[in-house]
Design a protein around this motif. Structure first.
Motif, PDB file in Angstrom:
ATOM      1  N   TRP A 120     -21.316   7.647  -4.025  1.00 45.92           N
ATOM      2  CA  TRP A 120     -22.436   7.784  -4.977  1.00 45.92           C
ATOM      3  C   TRP A 120     -21.507   7.979  -6.190  1.00 45.92           C
ATOM      4  CZ3 TRP A 120     -26.585   6.166  -2.777  1.00 45.92           C
ATOM      5  CH2 TRP A 120     -27.021   6.443  -1.780  1.00 45.92           C
ATOM      6  N   VAL A 121     -22.282   7.196  -7.354  1.00 42.72           N
ATOM      7  CA  VAL A 121     -22.192   7.669  -8.577  1.00 42.72           C
ATOM      8  C   VAL A 121     -23.204   8.439  -8.976  1.00 42.72           C
ATOM      9  CG1 VAL A 121     -21.694   6.802 -11.050  1.00 42.72           C
ATOM     10  CG2 VAL A 121     -20.567   5.563  -9.022  1.00 42.72           C
ATOM     11  N   ARG A 122     -23.135   9.520  -9.474  1.00 40.97           N
ATOM     12  CA  ARG A 122     -24.227  10.473  -9.827  1.00 40.97           C
ATOM     13  C   ARG A 122     -24.426  10.575 -11.252  1.00 40.97           C
ATOM     14  NH1 ARG A 122     -23.954  13.942  -4.473  1.00 40.97           N
ATOM     15  NH2 ARG A 122     -25.209  12.646  -3.081  1.00 40.97           N
ATOM     16  N   ILE A 123     -25.571  10.956 -11.779  1.00 40.37           N
ATOM     17  CA  ILE A 123     -25.663  11.316 -13.046  1.00 40.37           C
ATOM     18  C   ILE A 123     -26.956  12.223 -13.300  1.00 40.37           C
ATOM     19  CG2 ILE A 123     -25.176   9.188 -14.087  1.00 40.37           C
ATOM     20  CD1 ILE A 123     -28.380   8.436 -14.300  1.00 40.37           C
ATOM     21  N   ASN A 124     -26.937  13.075 -14.238  1.00 39.43           N
ATOM     22  CA  ASN A 124     -28.291  13.919 -14.462  1.00 39.43           C
ATOM     23  C   ASN A 124     -28.418  13.399 -15.991  1.00 39.43           C
ATOM     24  OD1 ASN A 124     -25.771  15.944 -14.939  1.00 39.43           O
ATOM     25  ND2 ASN A 124     -27.178  16.493 -16.275  1.00 39.43           N
ATOM     26  N   LEU A 132     -34.175   7.009 -21.607  1.00 43.00           N
ATOM     27  CA  LEU A 132     -32.725   7.040 -20.840  1.00 43.00           C
ATOM     28  C   LEU A 132     -32.675   7.000 -19.335  1.00 43.00           C
ATOM     29  CD1 LEU A 132     -29.702   7.120 -21.386  1.00 43.00           C
ATOM     30  CD2 LEU A 132     -29.680   9.505 -21.456  1.00 43.00           C
ATOM     31  N   GLN A 133     -33.998   7.561 -18.896  1.00 43.46           N
ATOM     32  CA  GLN A 133     -34.089   7.522 -17.323  1.00 43.46           C
ATOM     33  C   GLN A 133     -34.459   5.984 -16.967  1.00 43.46           C
ATOM     34  OE1 GLN A 133     -37.379  10.464 -16.617  1.00 43.46           O
ATOM     35  NE2 GLN A 133     -36.167  11.911 -17.671  1.00 43.46           N
ATOM     36  N   THR A 134     -35.050   5.404 -17.819  1.00 44.61           N
ATOM     37  CA  THR A 134     -35.450   3.873 -17.601  1.00 44.61           C
ATOM     38  C   THR A 134     -34.287   3.061 -17.649  1.00 44.61           C
ATOM     39  OG1 THR A 134     -37.500   4.179 -18.288  1.00 44.61           O
ATOM     40  CG2 THR A 134     -36.820   1.979 -18.497  1.00 44.61           C
ATOM     41  N   TYR A 135     -33.309   3.642 -18.549  1.00 49.79           N
ATOM     42  CA  TYR A 135     -32.018   2.655 -18.659  1.00 49.79           C
ATOM     43  C   TYR A 135     -31.183   2.714 -17.380  1.00 49.79           C
ATOM     44  CZ  TYR A 135     -27.126   1.721 -20.090  1.00 49.79           C
ATOM     45  OH  TYR A 135     -25.568   1.319 -20.115  1.00 49.79           O
ATOM     46  N   GLN A 139     -29.683   0.228 -14.483  1.00 49.86           N
ATOM     47  CA  GLN A 139     -28.544   0.178 -13.983  1.00 49.86           C
ATOM     48  C   GLN A 139     -28.244   0.373 -12.564  1.00 49.86           C
ATOM     49  OE1 GLN A 139     -25.956  -0.629 -16.146  1.00 49.86           O
ATOM     50  NE2 GLN A 139     -27.525  -0.975 -17.576  1.00 49.86           N
ATOM     51  N   GLY A 140     -29.423   0.290 -11.941  1.00 41.73           N
ATOM     52  CA  GLY A 140     -29.219   0.594 -10.426  1.00 41.73           C
ATOM     53  C   GLY A 140     -29.240   1.906 -10.051  1.00 41.73           C
ATOM     54  N   PHE A 141     -29.569   2.816 -10.616  1.00 39.68           N
ATOM     55  CA  PHE A 141     -29.602   4.270 -10.293  1.00 39.68           C
ATOM     56  C   PHE A 141     -30.953   4.531  -9.745  1.00 39.68           C
ATOM     57  CE2 PHE A 141     -25.949   4.479 -12.801  1.00 39.68           C
ATOM     58  CZ  PHE A 141     -25.237   5.485 -12.220  1.00 39.68           C
ATOM     59  N   GLN A 142     -30.940   5.277  -8.452  1.00 37.34           N
ATOM     60  CA  GLN A 142     -32.324   5.455  -7.693  1.00 37.34           C
ATOM     61  C   GLN A 142     -32.525   6.909  -8.312  1.00 37.34           C
ATOM     62  OE1 GLN A 142     -31.822   4.558  -3.750  1.00 37.34           O
ATOM     63  NE2 GLN A 142     -32.504   2.359  -4.348  1.00 37.34           N
ATOM     64  N   GLY A 162     -29.987  11.265 -10.848  1.00 39.19           N
ATOM     65  CA  GLY A 162     -29.921   9.767 -10.291  1.00 39.19           C
ATOM     66  C   GLY A 162     -28.706   9.429  -9.619  1.00 39.19           C
ATOM     67  N   GLN A 163     -28.876   8.553  -8.667  1.00 40.03           N
ATOM     68  CA  GLN A 163     -27.644   8.300  -7.932  1.00 40.03           C
ATOM     69  C   GLN A 163     -27.556   6.525  -7.594  1.00 40.03           C
ATOM     70  OE1 GLN A 163     -27.219  10.701  -4.615  1.00 40.03           O
ATOM     71  NE2 GLN A 163     -28.531   9.521  -3.378  1.00 40.03           N
ATOM     72  N   ARG A 164     -26.468   5.887  -7.561  1.00 38.86           N
ATOM     73  CA  ARG A 164     -26.224   4.583  -7.303  1.00 38.86           C
ATOM     74  C   ARG A 164     -25.032   4.764  -6.425  1.00 38.86           C
ATOM     75  NH1 ARG A 164     -24.214   0.138 -11.852  1.00 38.86           N
ATOM     76  NH2 ARG A 164     -22.751  -0.875 -10.700  1.00 38.86           N
TER      77      ARG A 164
END
Length: 186
Positions: A120-124, A132-135, A139-142, A162-164
């Motif tokens: 996974w690639v993860r973000i917060n 930014l959540q919509t962006y 970008q494919g993050f769930q 989110g993670q992708r």
């Protein structure tokens, strides 16, 4: 365009980019990165080899931090056992806005994560920053969940998580010119 590792001499540029991005977001009515960010934290990330610059000839078009360290107390123990990389501080210079460089950097991060054995690639993202959540969703993050208050362990920053899936790809079209380092996941 090429990807290089940031060096300690890039710290003023990185701080300038953060300030530029915070100002741009503020003008859009978005409260993101309005807090002061400790220089020593960025410098430690640079020294660890986790901060990258997107170079367009001699000019820097953007920056991204990719490491195995999540923000504290946001992800569960089970999630942390899954091999992943955490994407932080993706900033594209306003002079390069609208060229799809953010998407290319995200694809590069996904490719790099997969090459390092990550799943996974993860973000917060700040829980108040819906744009930014919509962006990130585009970008494919769930969306995994939104952590309110103090996070999983009671400390840390509230956030939209989110993670992708990481995937080997060449969609980014970026050339790496990195110093020799061990880049495998810990």
């Amino acid at each position: 365009m090429i990807i290089t590792r940031a060096t300690p001499t890039d710290l003023p540029l990185l701080l300038q980019y953060r300030q530029e991005a915070a100002g741009w977001l503020s003008n859009l009515g978005i409260d993101q990165w309005s807090n002061a960010f400790p220089e020593d934290h960025i410098l430690a990330s640079i020294k660890a080899g986790n901060v990258f610059l997107l170079k367009d000839g001699p000019r820097t078009a953007g920056t991204i931090t990719l490491d195995s360290e999540p923000e504290p107390d946001l992800w569960t123990e089970a999630e942390l056992r899954e091999p992943s990389m955490h994407l932080h501080k993706l900033i594209v210079s306003r002079a390069y806005a609208g060229q799809g460089l953010g998407s290319r950097l995200v694809d590069w991060a996904s490719d790099r994560t997969a090459q390092a054995g990550g799943r996974w690639v993860r973000i917060n993202v700040w829980s108040t920053n819906e744009r930014l959540q919509t962006y990130w969703t585009r970008q494919g993050f769930q969306h995994v969940r939104t952590v309110a208050g103090g996070g999983v362990g009671g400390a840390g920053v509230a956030g939209w998580l989110g993670q992708r899936p990481a995937d080997r790809n060449d969609r980014h079209g970026l050339v790496e010119k990195l110093t020799d380092r061990a880049d495998a996941l810990e």
